[in-house]
Design an enzyme around this catalytic site. Structure first.
Site, PDB file in Angstrom:
ATOM      1  N   THR A 120       0.777  -1.340  -0.074  1.00 23.89           N
ATOM      2  CA  THR A 120       0.139  -0.083  -0.015  1.00 23.89           C
ATOM      3  C   THR A 120       0.816   1.067   0.103  1.00 23.89           C
ATOM      4  O   THR A 120       0.570   2.335  -0.621  1.00 23.89           O
ATOM      5  CB  THR A 120      -0.876   0.177   1.155  1.00 23.89           C
ATOM      6  OG1 THR A 120      -0.313  -0.106   2.555  1.00 23.89           O
ATOM      7  CG2 THR A 120      -2.054  -1.152   1.074  1.00 23.89           C
ATOM      8  N   ARG A 136      -9.037  -5.110   1.616  1.00 26.66           N
ATOM      9  CA  ARG A 136      -9.780  -4.934   2.732  1.00 26.66           C
ATOM     10  C   ARG A 136      -9.885  -3.473   3.463  1.00 26.66           C
ATOM     11  O   ARG A 136     -10.699  -3.186   4.019  1.00 26.66           O
ATOM     12  CB  ARG A 136      -9.782  -6.063   3.882  1.00 26.66           C
ATOM     13  CG  ARG A 136     -10.199  -7.400   3.010  1.00 26.66           C
ATOM     14  CD  ARG A 136      -9.945  -8.770   4.143  1.00 26.66           C
ATOM     15  NE  ARG A 136     -10.497  -9.662   3.534  1.00 26.66           N
ATOM     16  CZ  ARG A 136      -9.894 -10.484   2.493  1.00 26.66           C
ATOM     17  NH1 ARG A 136      -8.815  -9.983   1.825  1.00 26.66           N
ATOM     18  NH2 ARG A 136     -10.611 -11.506   1.990  1.00 26.66           N
ATOM     19  N   GLN A 173       1.521 -13.187  -0.930  1.00 27.17           N
ATOM     20  CA  GLN A 173       0.079 -13.517  -1.636  1.00 27.17           C
ATOM     21  C   GLN A 173       0.148 -12.454  -2.639  1.00 27.17           C
ATOM     22  O   GLN A 173      -0.846 -12.312  -3.269  1.00 27.17           O
ATOM     23  CB  GLN A 173      -0.749 -13.109  -0.507  1.00 27.17           C
ATOM     24  CG  GLN A 173      -0.686 -14.102   0.665  1.00 27.17           C
ATOM     25  CD  GLN A 173      -1.569 -13.707   1.686  1.00 27.17           C
ATOM     26  OE1 GLN A 173      -2.796 -14.161   1.672  1.00 27.17           O
ATOM     27  NE2 GLN A 173      -1.116 -13.065   2.498  1.00 27.17           N
ATOM     28  N   HIS A 210      -0.087 -16.585  -5.359  1.00 31.45           N
ATOM     29  CA  HIS A 210      -1.264 -16.308  -6.246  1.00 31.45           C
ATOM     30  C   HIS A 210      -0.794 -15.638  -7.495  1.00 31.45           C
ATOM     31  O   HIS A 210      -1.675 -15.029  -8.202  1.00 31.45           O
ATOM     32  CB  HIS A 210      -1.975 -15.176  -5.371  1.00 31.45           C
ATOM     33  CG  HIS A 210      -2.656 -15.568  -3.952  1.00 31.45           C
ATOM     34  ND1 HIS A 210      -2.924 -14.808  -3.097  1.00 31.45           N
ATOM     35  CD2 HIS A 210      -2.704 -16.793  -3.799  1.00 31.45           C
ATOM     36  CE1 HIS A 210      -3.376 -15.709  -2.118  1.00 31.45           C
ATOM     37  NE2 HIS A 210      -3.455 -16.975  -2.413  1.00 31.45           N
ATOM     38  N   CYS A 250      -3.328 -17.955 -21.547  1.00 28.80           N
ATOM     39  CA  CYS A 250      -4.593 -18.682 -22.214  1.00 28.80           C
ATOM     40  C   CYS A 250      -4.966 -19.854 -20.910  1.00 28.80           C
ATOM     41  O   CYS A 250      -4.278 -20.431 -20.460  1.00 28.80           O
ATOM     42  CB  CYS A 250      -4.141 -19.392 -23.346  1.00 28.80           C
ATOM     43  SG  CYS A 250      -5.526 -20.561 -24.102  1.00 28.80           S
ATOM     44  N   CYS A 297      -7.049 -15.668 -27.290  1.00 23.57           N
ATOM     45  CA  CYS A 297      -5.557 -16.421 -27.379  1.00 23.57           C
ATOM     46  C   CYS A 297      -5.309 -16.381 -28.874  1.00 23.57           C
ATOM     47  O   CYS A 297      -6.127 -16.774 -29.778  1.00 23.57           O
ATOM     48  CB  CYS A 297      -5.631 -17.968 -26.822  1.00 23.57           C
ATOM     49  SG  CYS A 297      -4.104 -18.698 -27.226  1.00 23.57           S
ATOM     50  N   SER A 343      -4.131  -9.366   6.323  1.00 22.84           N
ATOM     51  CA  SER A 343      -5.095  -9.823   7.166  1.00 22.84           C
ATOM     52  C   SER A 343      -5.089 -11.231   7.431  1.00 22.84           C
ATOM     53  O   SER A 343      -6.121 -11.469   8.448  1.00 22.84           O
ATOM     54  CB  SER A 343      -6.552  -9.437   6.502  1.00 22.84           C
ATOM     55  OG  SER A 343      -6.633 -10.100   5.280  1.00 22.84           O
TER      56      SER A 343
HETATM   57  P1  NAD Z   1      -5.635  -7.913   2.759  1.00 24.59           P
HETATM   58  O1  NAD Z   1      -6.308  -6.653   1.851  1.00 24.59           O
HETATM   59  O2  NAD Z   1      -6.719  -8.869   3.103  1.00 24.59           O
HETATM   60  O3  NAD Z   1      -5.150  -7.360   4.167  1.00 24.59           O
HETATM   61  C1  NAD Z   1      -4.166  -6.354   4.070  1.00 24.59           C
HETATM   62  C2  NAD Z   1      -3.747  -6.086   5.339  1.00 24.59           C
HETATM   63  O4  NAD Z   1      -2.585  -5.154   5.363  1.00 24.59           O
HETATM   64  C3  NAD Z   1      -4.815  -5.228   6.177  1.00 24.59           C
HETATM   65  O5  NAD Z   1      -5.098  -6.065   7.295  1.00 24.59           O
HETATM   66  C4  NAD Z   1      -4.440  -3.998   6.294  1.00 24.59           C
HETATM   67  O6  NAD Z   1      -4.850  -3.538   7.770  1.00 24.59           O
HETATM   68  C5  NAD Z   1      -3.014  -3.856   6.532  1.00 24.59           C
HETATM   69  N1  NAD Z   1      -2.085  -2.895   5.824  1.00 24.59           N
HETATM   70  C6  NAD Z   1      -2.325  -1.882   5.032  1.00 24.59           C
HETATM   71  N2  NAD Z   1      -1.366  -1.129   4.755  1.00 24.59           N
HETATM   72  C7  NAD Z   1      -0.471  -1.600   5.550  1.00 24.59           C
HETATM   73  C8  NAD Z   1       0.840  -0.889   5.972  1.00 24.59           C
HETATM   74  N3  NAD Z   1       1.393   0.005   5.081  1.00 24.59           N
HETATM   75  N4  NAD Z   1       1.696  -1.599   6.783  1.00 24.59           N
HETATM   76  C9  NAD Z   1       0.957  -2.675   7.609  1.00 24.59           C
HETATM   77  N5  NAD Z   1      -0.074  -3.214   7.286  1.00 24.59           N
HETATM   78  C10 NAD Z   1      -0.671  -2.387   6.421  1.00 24.59           C
HETATM   79  O7  NAD Z   1      -4.572  -8.717   1.965  1.00 24.59           O
HETATM   80  P2  NAD Z   1      -3.924 -10.109   1.942  1.00 24.59           P
HETATM   81  O8  NAD Z   1      -4.048 -10.472   3.115  1.00 24.59           O
HETATM   82  O9  NAD Z   1      -2.860 -10.116   1.065  1.00 24.59           O
HETATM   83  O10 NAD Z   1      -5.113 -10.949   1.150  1.00 24.59           O
HETATM   84  C11 NAD Z   1      -5.802 -10.600   0.066  1.00 24.59           C
HETATM   85  C12 NAD Z   1      -5.507 -10.900  -1.294  1.00 24.59           C
HETATM   86  O11 NAD Z   1      -5.325  -9.662  -1.959  1.00 24.59           O
HETATM   87  C13 NAD Z   1      -4.396 -11.705  -1.609  1.00 24.59           C
HETATM   88  O12 NAD Z   1      -4.510 -12.928  -2.118  1.00 24.59           O
HETATM   89  C14 NAD Z   1      -3.674 -10.888  -2.614  1.00 24.59           C
HETATM   90  O13 NAD Z   1      -3.201 -11.794  -3.736  1.00 24.59           O
HETATM   91  C15 NAD Z   1      -4.225  -9.904  -3.180  1.00 24.59           C
HETATM   92  N6  NAD Z   1      -3.962  -8.657  -3.447  1.00 24.59           N
HETATM   93  C16 NAD Z   1      -2.727  -8.437  -3.747  1.00 24.59           C
HETATM   94  C17 NAD Z   1      -2.264  -7.086  -3.972  1.00 24.59           C
HETATM   95  C18 NAD Z   1      -0.684  -6.965  -4.676  1.00 24.59           C
HETATM   96  O14 NAD Z   1      -0.178  -7.808  -5.231  1.00 24.59           O
HETATM   97  N7  NAD Z   1      -0.201  -5.699  -4.115  1.00 24.59           N
HETATM   98  C19 NAD Z   1      -3.253  -6.103  -4.008  1.00 24.59           C
HETATM   99  C20 NAD Z   1      -4.388  -6.491  -3.513  1.00 24.59           C
HETATM  100  C21 NAD Z   1      -4.746  -7.642  -3.185  1.00 24.59           C
END
Ligand code: NAD
Length: 284
Positions: free
Chosen positions: A23, A31, A96, A114, A122, A157, A199
């Site tokens: 992020t 989430r 992930q 993931h 494809c 494809c 999360s």
């Molecule tokens: P999630 O969105 O469920 O949880 C992210 C967690 O990170 C939250 O609990 C949030 O409070 C915390 N968070 C946000 N910013 C933060 C920071 N700067 N420092 C510390 N904590 C922080 O994500 P998840 O557990 O990875 O699971 C969701 C799915 O989302 C995964 O399967 C993933 O493949 C996919 N996803 C990936 C990306 C990416 O590749 N960047 C982006 C969105 C979703």
């Protein structure tokens, strides 16, 4: 024990990362408020819905564009993990995430549970069992964007006319069993697990750190909010991953970090959190 003490005593750390580590690179997580799922309906982005609906596929390409629009770059959290690995203290990263930012930061051992958002593949004309069944065609994601720009809302494809999909694992899509085995093997060698920015709600990935915990290996959870695994963690660290990790890695490796500073997030608060009120549940 503190994070610095645990890191200093470890020679085989494994990082388990989620969307929260990216992020601070400008990629929204799933989430948090403002996250991807506040603007897209998760029920639409299952593997089965993608296969059956051209309209879903069309919207999926729009979501992919949004994902890459900001040209995200690795942030200090990704860079700190790469530095730990380069100094022989981190065995690798189990992620992930689909954004490739660990590799962009210089991490070498990265298990992408993931998949990868920078590629498309494809998946065949009508895969029915949650498993891609394509002809082997793959291309950079830019290939699909160019087709969409040229007027194909649902690029097919070029080899077999099958459905083309991002090389990521959607909800309802099976994980590659070989990857889960590799991740489990890495966690089986860990003497410390850092779970960062997850999360801990998307299974089976979120269950992987338990492989180490069940061997008595300390688990540190660094997340901006409580997780269902906080109760089994040795330490929970509340704060922004970029600040928390770069400070800890600086302290353990010595010397100032050579990484860029993140946006100003204020002082990370570090404390043992009370038990969470949520329970683990599968992702949407
Ligand atoms: P999630 O969105 O469920 O949880 C992210 C967690 O990170 C939250 O609990 C949030 O409070 C915390 N968070 C946000 N910013 C933060 C920071 N700067 N420092 C510390 N904590 C922080 O994500 P998840 O557990 O990875 O699971 C969701 C799915 O989302 C995964 O399967 C993933 O493949 C996919 N996803 C990936 C990306 C990416 O590749 N960047 C982006 C969105 C979703």
């Amino acid at each position: 024990m503190t994070l610095n003490e645990l890191l200093a005593g470890s020679s085989a750390t494994v990082a388990f990362t989620g969307a929260g580590i990216s992020t601070e690179s400008g990629i929204p997580d799933f989430r948090s408020p403002g996250g991807v799922w506040t603007r897209y309906d998760p029920r639409d982005f299952t593997f089965a819905r993608y296969v059956e609906s051209e309209e879903v596929r069309t919207r999926a390409w729009a979501m992919r564009r949004e994902f890459w629009a900001s040209d995200p770059q690795p942030n200090p959290a990704h860079l700190a993990l790469a530095r730990l690995e380069a100094r022989g203290r981190l065995l690798g990263v189990v992620t992930q995430n689909i954004d490739g930012l660990h590799q962009a930061a210089g991490s070498r051992t990265v298990i992408e549970l993931h998949g990868r958002s920078r590629e498309v593949m494809c998946i065949g004309a009508s895969p029915r069992t949650g498993t891609p069944d394509g002809c082997g065609f793959s291309a950079p994601t830019s290939w699909a964007f160019e087709r969409v720009d040229a007027g194909e809302a649902d690029p097919r494809c070029p080899t077999c006319a099958g459905i083309v999909k991002s090389a990521t694992v959607s909800f309802g899509q099976n994980l590659h069993p070989g990857l889960l085995d590799r991740a489990a093997d890495l966690l089986g060698q860990a003497d410390l697990v850092l779970a960062i920015g997850s999360s801990m709600q998307v299974y089976p990935a979120a269950g992987l750190p338990m492989i180490a915990v069940e061997r008595g290996v300390p688990l540190v959870i660094c997340n901006a909010e409580p997780t269902p695994l906080d109760d089994v963690a040795t330490l929970t660290v509340d704060g922004k991953a970029g600040e928390v990790l770069s400070a800890a890695v600086d302290a353990v490796l010595g010397g100032a970090t050579a990484t860029p500073r993140p946006r100003s997030w204020g002082d990370p608060r570090r404390r043992r959190r009370p038990s969470p009120h949520r329970r683990a549940s599968p992702g949407p």
